[in-house]
Design an enzyme around this catalytic site. Structure first.
Site, PDB file in Angstrom:
ATOM      1  N   GLN A   1      64.592  56.551  21.167  1.00 39.51           N
ATOM      2  CA  GLN A   1      66.334  56.748  21.449  1.00 39.51           C
ATOM      3  C   GLN A   1      66.882  56.731  20.225  1.00 39.51           C
ATOM      4  O   GLN A   1      68.053  57.801  20.066  1.00 39.51           O
ATOM      5  CB  GLN A   1      66.914  55.676  22.302  1.00 39.51           C
ATOM      6  CG  GLN A   1      68.278  55.966  22.750  1.00 39.51           C
ATOM      7  CD  GLN A   1      68.191  56.809  23.771  1.00 39.51           C
ATOM      8  OE1 GLN A   1      67.414  57.352  24.511  1.00 39.51           O
ATOM      9  NE2 GLN A   1      69.641  57.123  24.187  1.00 39.51           N
ATOM     10  N   ILE A   2      66.629  55.860  19.122  1.00 40.65           N
ATOM     11  CA  ILE A   2      67.415  55.929  17.674  1.00 40.65           C
ATOM     12  C   ILE A   2      67.235  57.067  17.158  1.00 40.65           C
ATOM     13  O   ILE A   2      68.015  57.678  16.435  1.00 40.65           O
ATOM     14  CB  ILE A   2      66.824  54.629  17.235  1.00 40.65           C
ATOM     15  CG1 ILE A   2      67.588  53.310  17.690  1.00 40.65           C
ATOM     16  CG2 ILE A   2      67.109  54.821  15.814  1.00 40.65           C
ATOM     17  CD1 ILE A   2      66.770  52.069  17.131  1.00 40.65           C
TER      18      ILE A   2
ATOM     19  N   GLU B   1      42.718  46.894  31.794  1.00 39.66           N
ATOM     20  CA  GLU B   1      42.490  45.347  31.565  1.00 39.66           C
ATOM     21  C   GLU B   1      43.172  44.483  32.344  1.00 39.66           C
ATOM     22  O   GLU B   1      43.599  43.556  31.884  1.00 39.66           O
ATOM     23  CB  GLU B   1      42.535  45.258  30.042  1.00 39.66           C
ATOM     24  CG  GLU B   1      41.362  46.162  29.554  1.00 39.66           C
ATOM     25  CD  GLU B   1      40.746  45.449  28.093  1.00 39.66           C
ATOM     26  OE1 GLU B   1      40.718  44.401  27.891  1.00 39.66           O
ATOM     27  OE2 GLU B   1      40.511  46.448  27.343  1.00 39.66           O
TER      28      GLU B   1
HETATM   29  C1  LIG Z   1      42.885  38.956  39.430  1.00 39.45           C
HETATM   30  C2  LIG Z   1      41.810  38.076  39.363  1.00 39.45           C
HETATM   31  C3  LIG Z   1      41.777  37.148  37.983  1.00 39.45           C
HETATM   32  C4  LIG Z   1      41.435  37.298  40.766  1.00 39.45           C
HETATM   33  O1  LIG Z   1      40.109  37.093  40.631  1.00 39.45           O
HETATM   34  P1  LIG Z   1      39.469  36.647  41.779  1.00 39.45           P
HETATM   35  O2  LIG Z   1      40.671  35.799  42.796  1.00 39.45           O
HETATM   36  O3  LIG Z   1      38.767  37.372  42.878  1.00 39.45           O
HETATM   37  O4  LIG Z   1      38.467  35.275  41.477  1.00 39.45           O
HETATM   38  P2  LIG Z   1      38.936  33.706  41.058  1.00 39.45           P
HETATM   39  O5  LIG Z   1      38.800  33.236  42.301  1.00 39.45           O
HETATM   40  O6  LIG Z   1      39.988  33.404  40.285  1.00 39.45           O
HETATM   41  O7  LIG Z   1      37.476  33.470  40.363  1.00 39.45           O
HETATM   42  C5  LIG Z   1      36.273  33.611  40.896  1.00 39.45           C
HETATM   43  C6  LIG Z   1      35.291  32.943  39.926  1.00 39.45           C
HETATM   44  O8  LIG Z   1      35.332  33.271  38.690  1.00 39.45           O
HETATM   45  C7  LIG Z   1      35.869  32.271  37.648  1.00 39.45           C
HETATM   46  N1  LIG Z   1      36.710  32.704  36.835  1.00 39.45           N
HETATM   47  C8  LIG Z   1      37.860  33.568  37.090  1.00 39.45           C
HETATM   48  N2  LIG Z   1      38.356  33.931  36.040  1.00 39.45           N
HETATM   49  C9  LIG Z   1      37.896  33.223  35.018  1.00 39.45           C
HETATM   50  C10 LIG Z   1      37.823  33.279  33.657  1.00 39.45           C
HETATM   51  N3  LIG Z   1      38.922  33.813  32.984  1.00 39.45           N
HETATM   52  N4  LIG Z   1      36.970  32.625  32.879  1.00 39.45           N
HETATM   53  C11 LIG Z   1      36.118  32.059  33.443  1.00 39.45           C
HETATM   54  N5  LIG Z   1      35.680  32.114  34.719  1.00 39.45           N
HETATM   55  C12 LIG Z   1      36.594  32.561  35.450  1.00 39.45           C
HETATM   56  C13 LIG Z   1      36.366  31.320  38.673  1.00 39.45           C
HETATM   57  O9  LIG Z   1      36.323  30.086  38.137  1.00 39.45           O
HETATM   58  C14 LIG Z   1      35.592  31.392  39.921  1.00 39.45           C
HETATM   59  O10 LIG Z   1      34.392  30.761  39.716  1.00 39.45           O
HETATM   60  P3  LIG Z   1      33.448  29.998  40.862  1.00 39.45           P
HETATM   61  O11 LIG Z   1      32.702  31.131  41.511  1.00 39.45           O
HETATM   62  O12 LIG Z   1      34.446  29.347  41.699  1.00 39.45           O
HETATM   63  O13 LIG Z   1      32.521  29.094  40.196  1.00 39.45           O
HETATM   64  C15 LIG Z   1      40.716  39.353  38.862  1.00 39.45           C
HETATM   65  O14 LIG Z   1      40.458  39.864  40.167  1.00 39.45           O
HETATM   66  C16 LIG Z   1      41.007  39.955  37.996  1.00 39.45           C
HETATM   67  O15 LIG Z   1      41.076  39.772  36.654  1.00 39.45           O
HETATM   68  N6  LIG Z   1      41.591  41.299  38.265  1.00 39.45           N
HETATM   69  C17 LIG Z   1      41.555  42.447  37.446  1.00 39.45           C
HETATM   70  C18 LIG Z   1      40.476  43.271  36.974  1.00 39.45           C
HETATM   71  C19 LIG Z   1      40.649  43.929  35.530  1.00 39.45           C
HETATM   72  O16 LIG Z   1      41.230  43.390  34.578  1.00 39.45           O
HETATM   73  N7  LIG Z   1      39.913  45.053  35.554  1.00 39.45           N
HETATM   74  C20 LIG Z   1      40.067  45.986  34.381  1.00 39.45           C
HETATM   75  C21 LIG Z   1      38.789  46.470  34.026  1.00 39.45           C
HETATM   76  S1  LIG Z   1      38.383  47.100  32.555  1.00 39.45           S
HETATM   77  C22 LIG Z   1      39.867  48.363  32.011  1.00 39.45           C
HETATM   78  O17 LIG Z   1      40.599  48.236  32.534  1.00 39.45           O
HETATM   79  C23 LIG Z   1      39.391  49.179  31.018  1.00 39.45           C
HETATM   80  C24 LIG Z   1      37.975  49.245  30.538  1.00 39.45           C
HETATM   81  S2  LIG Z   1      37.719  50.458  29.446  1.00 39.45           S
HETATM   82  O18 LIG Z   1      38.777  50.742  28.465  1.00 39.45           O
HETATM   83  O19 LIG Z   1      36.691  51.222  29.427  1.00 39.45           O
END
Ligand SMILES: CC(C)(COP(=O)(O)OP(=O)(O)OC[C@H]1O[C@@H](n2cnc3c(N)ncnc32)[C@H](O)[C@@H]1OP(=O)(O)O)[C@@H](O)C(=O)NCCC(=O)NCCSC(=O)CCS(=O)O
Length: 379
Positions: free
Chosen positions: A335-336, A362
């Protein structure tokens, strides 16, 4: 929490910034205009150590701190957003092996990737499983020699030129996220088919592809050697990746902001630089504040990552804030510049297009809000 940028971090960042301005920035407009693959910079980036900057020295990486990595990605994206996207997608692949792999897998795959001899891709997203990767349909069926992977991955950066893909697939359809495993897949193995690059609004040199899989993978390529650990690995990798996206946003926003400052000081109306007008000064003030806040969020997340603590919320806040701020900053910078900013003679419209995806990939801004709110509400 104290954010500490050491002398080493600063020195590395300054050296990389000079490299990025001298080598990467001059080609950014051509890469965008011609949708040329940013992998044209792969050799130069490898020579200076950027391809292994996320990896420890034990695997031939640079062993840089998380803060230095943040600053490096900021500098790289400020020079060329597409190039930063190609490099950070490679980091998603190598981080998958670093965080989820066995020692043998790390020794086998990381040194070549760190040196840039091989390029990686991170294959999590599917046509019907974006924000909710647990809904993925790609299935890995156990065979005598290993696994047969069948499915389709979408929006996979680097896929066409990658040497290996980290493919996330279900090994147990009934176990939800605990049924997801990760595999190191040789990109050139039979049954890995990469489509033409998607035609995108921005980051035109950071090519993304659909990948169809119907391929055999040897048992030793099951990441970590254990089924069911893939979802956790992917989430940990994305914690890292989101800080790198935040750094990319800050880098592109900084480039737009600096262009706006120059224009405000040199463009005149009625013999006065336009920066003398209060309306413009207020825009500059908002841009400076947004940029500083974005960098603080990113450095805080990087500092916590460096300390080895869980930083999922800090990473989500950094990406959410930086990607939204970058949208505001690049728009104000255009815009600037008035009508000139809208032309392709200047980089402003490219900055606006390049940052738009940062609110989506991501993990969209809405996903980051879910992560932040869940922790705020549940502790
Ligand atoms: C939104 C979400 C975070 C939601 O996830 P969920 O509700 O399905 O799962 P949770 O209940 O949160 O977790 C399940 C399980 O995983 C463990 N967990 C979760 N997060 C972490 C973490 N950060 N570190 C360690 N562990 C973690 C959690 O403790 C649970 O463990 P248990 O099973 O209970 O032991 C998720 O669905 C999400 O992030 N969605 C977005 C996906 C995304 O970002 N996709 C992008 C893909 S890559 C891209 O876009 C580009 C690629 S490229 O350039 O080629």
């Amino acid at each position: 929490m104290n954010i500490t940028i050491t002398e080493d971090d600063r020195g590395l960042s300054d050296a990389l910034n000079r490299f990025c301005q001298d080598v990467i920035a001059p080609k950014a407009a051509d890469i965008d205009e011609g949708s040329l693959s940013a992998t044209c910079h792969r050799q130069a980036l490898s020579d200076i150590g950027i391809m292994g900057m996320n990896l420890p020295g034990a695997y031939s990486g640079t062993g840089a701190s998380a803060v230095a990595l943040y600053l490096a990605v900021e500098n790289l994206a400020g020079a060329c957003g597409s190039t930063a996207s190609m490099v950070t997608a490679h980091f998603l692949a190598t981080d998958s092996i670093l965080l989820g792999g066995t020692e043998e897998q790390k020794q086998a795959w990381l040194p070549d990737a760190a040196s840039g001899r091989t390029l990686g891709a991170f294959a999590l997203t599917e046509p019907s499983a974006g924000s909710n990767p647990a809904a993925m349909r790609t299935f890995a069926e156990k065979t005598a020699a290993g696994y047969r992977l069948r499915g389709v991955k979408h929006f996979i950066s680097n896929a066409a030129e990658a040497d290996f893909l980290i493919v996330y697939a279900k090994t147990d359809k009934s176990a939800g996220h605990r049924g997801i495993s990760a595999f190191i897949v040789d990109r050139h193995s039979a049954g890995v088919t990469v489509a033409s690059p998607e035609r995108t609004m921005g980051l035109k040199g950071g090519h993304v592809f659909e990948v169809a899989l119907d391929c055999e993978v040897p048992a030793e390529n099951l990441l970590g050697g254990v089924e069911g650990t893939g979802f956790r690995t992917a989430m940990q990798v994305l914690d890292n990746g989101r800080v790198e996206i935040a750094a990319s946003c800050t880098g592109i926003a900084r480039a737009a902001y600096e262009a706006a400052l120059f224009w405000a000081n040199t463009r005149e109306v009625n013999n006065h630089p336009i920066g003398e007008f209060q309306g413009l000064q207020w825009m500059i003030a908002d841009m400076a504040t947004d940029l500083e806040a974005a960098r603080m969020f990113g450095l805080k997340a990087a500092t916590k990552r460096e300390a080895g603590e869980r930083f999922s919320v800090e990473s989500a806040m950094a990406k959410l804030y930086a990607s939204e701020a970058a949208g505001r900053i690049t728009d104000k910078a255009l815009q600037i510049h008035g009508g000139y900013g809208y032309t392709r003679e200047m980089p402003l419209e490219r900055y606006v297009r390049d940052v738009r995806i940062m609110r989506i990939y991501e993990g969209s801004s809405e996903v980051q809000r879910n992560i932040i709110a869940r922790t705020a509400l549940n502790g």
